[in-house]
Design an enzyme around this catalytic site. Sequence first.
Site, PDB file in Angstrom:
ATOM      1  CG  HIS A   9      -0.236   0.114   2.535  1.00  0.00           C
ATOM      2  ND1 HIS A   9       0.270   1.295   3.030  1.00  0.00           N
ATOM      3  CD2 HIS A   9       0.040  -0.828   3.465  1.00  0.00           C
ATOM      4  CE1 HIS A   9       0.821   1.086   4.204  1.00  0.00           C
ATOM      5  NE2 HIS A   9       0.702  -0.206   4.487  1.00  0.00           N
ATOM      6  N   GLY A  10       0.259   2.355  -0.470  1.00  0.00           N
ATOM      7  CA  GLY A  10       0.938   3.637  -0.457  1.00  0.00           C
ATOM      8  C   GLY A  10       1.091   4.175   0.964  1.00  0.00           C
ATOM      9  NE  ARG A  60      -1.508   0.156   6.849  1.00  0.00           N
ATOM     10  CZ  ARG A  60      -1.981  -0.330   7.983  1.00  0.00           C
ATOM     11  NH1 ARG A  60      -3.153   0.084   8.434  1.00  0.00           N
ATOM     12  NH2 ARG A  60      -1.307  -1.240   8.657  1.00  0.00           N
ATOM     13  CD  GLU A  87       2.568  -4.560   8.318  1.00  0.00           C
ATOM     14  OE1 GLU A  87       2.883  -5.769   8.195  1.00  0.00           O
ATOM     15  OE2 GLU A  87       3.180  -3.645   7.748  1.00  0.00           O
ATOM     16  CG  HIS A  89      -1.298  -7.154  16.430  1.00  0.00           C
ATOM     17  ND1 HIS A  89      -0.793  -6.391  17.458  1.00  0.00           N
ATOM     18  CD2 HIS A  89      -2.658  -7.083  16.543  1.00  0.00           C
ATOM     19  CE1 HIS A  89      -1.789  -5.882  18.154  1.00  0.00           C
ATOM     20  NE2 HIS A  89      -2.929  -6.287  17.619  1.00  0.00           N
ATOM     21  NE  ARG A 114      10.883  -0.570  12.607  1.00  0.00           N
ATOM     22  CZ  ARG A 114      11.225   0.433  11.804  1.00  0.00           C
ATOM     23  NH1 ARG A 114      12.116   1.330  12.189  1.00  0.00           N
ATOM     24  NH2 ARG A 114      10.698   0.532  10.600  1.00  0.00           N
ATOM     25  CG  HIS A 179      -0.645  -4.421   5.107  1.00  0.00           C
ATOM     26  ND1 HIS A 179      -1.117  -3.181   5.434  1.00  0.00           N
ATOM     27  CD2 HIS A 179      -1.743  -5.188   4.838  1.00  0.00           C
ATOM     28  CE1 HIS A 179      -2.440  -3.178   5.383  1.00  0.00           C
ATOM     29  NE2 HIS A 179      -2.842  -4.386   5.018  1.00  0.00           N
TER      30      HIS A 179
END
Length: 237
Positions: A9-10, A60, A87, A89, A114, A179
């Site tokens: 997505h953007g 999104r 995406e 979680h 991350r 995502h």
Amino acid sequence: MPKLALVRHGQSQWNLENRFTGWWDADLTAKGEAEAKHAGSLLKDAGFAPTQGFTSLQTRAIRTLWIALTEMDRVWLPVEKHWRLNERHYGGLTGLDKKETAEKHGEDQVHVWRRSYDVPPPPMEEGSAYDMSKDPRYHGIDIPATESLKLTLERVLPYWHETIAARLRNGADIVIAAHGNSLRALVKHLFQVEDDKITGVEIPTGNPLLIELGDGLQPTAARYLDGSRATDLPALP
């Protein structure tokens, strides 16, 4: 042989604000809408004519697919939405500013949360302002409290095998708007990327990855359609 286009997505509002987003339903910014439109233009110019679309339950990604299909004159395509394409979680990190989180917990710890393959962030606390359990789109779904990329892959793969791969084997050409991490999970599976390598694979926003699939749905060719914004692709399996 079938073709598969993966589109991240953007830019979303929380991307712009540098916040951990995860399952929170942040919408596209004006830049994100422009990226989605550009993605559709790139796909159309490449001669890609999908016969089926898939996306997540998050705005999104849904709007990215809508905008791209509008640009391709294929808004009439059948589209399926599923939470398994959501995406990753981010648990207790959801909503936090990434820079401030690094200052509080240390850059090394945030990097582990991350970018490690199998270490999830701290779980979201019950009653969090970002708890999505009462959102009607997730009725009857056991929403995770946090996810690593490994856990994301484990919930993406059943939907891939049972639904998306089955359609590809039946000759469909498919576009998936999703995502960074749900698409990274698919890339890991398709390209057989090792656990310690996949976290280094970047999926650029709004830049379609067009994949040609051979027997067994193994990639035989792959390229980002916007070469100026391409990132390194894993080697073909």
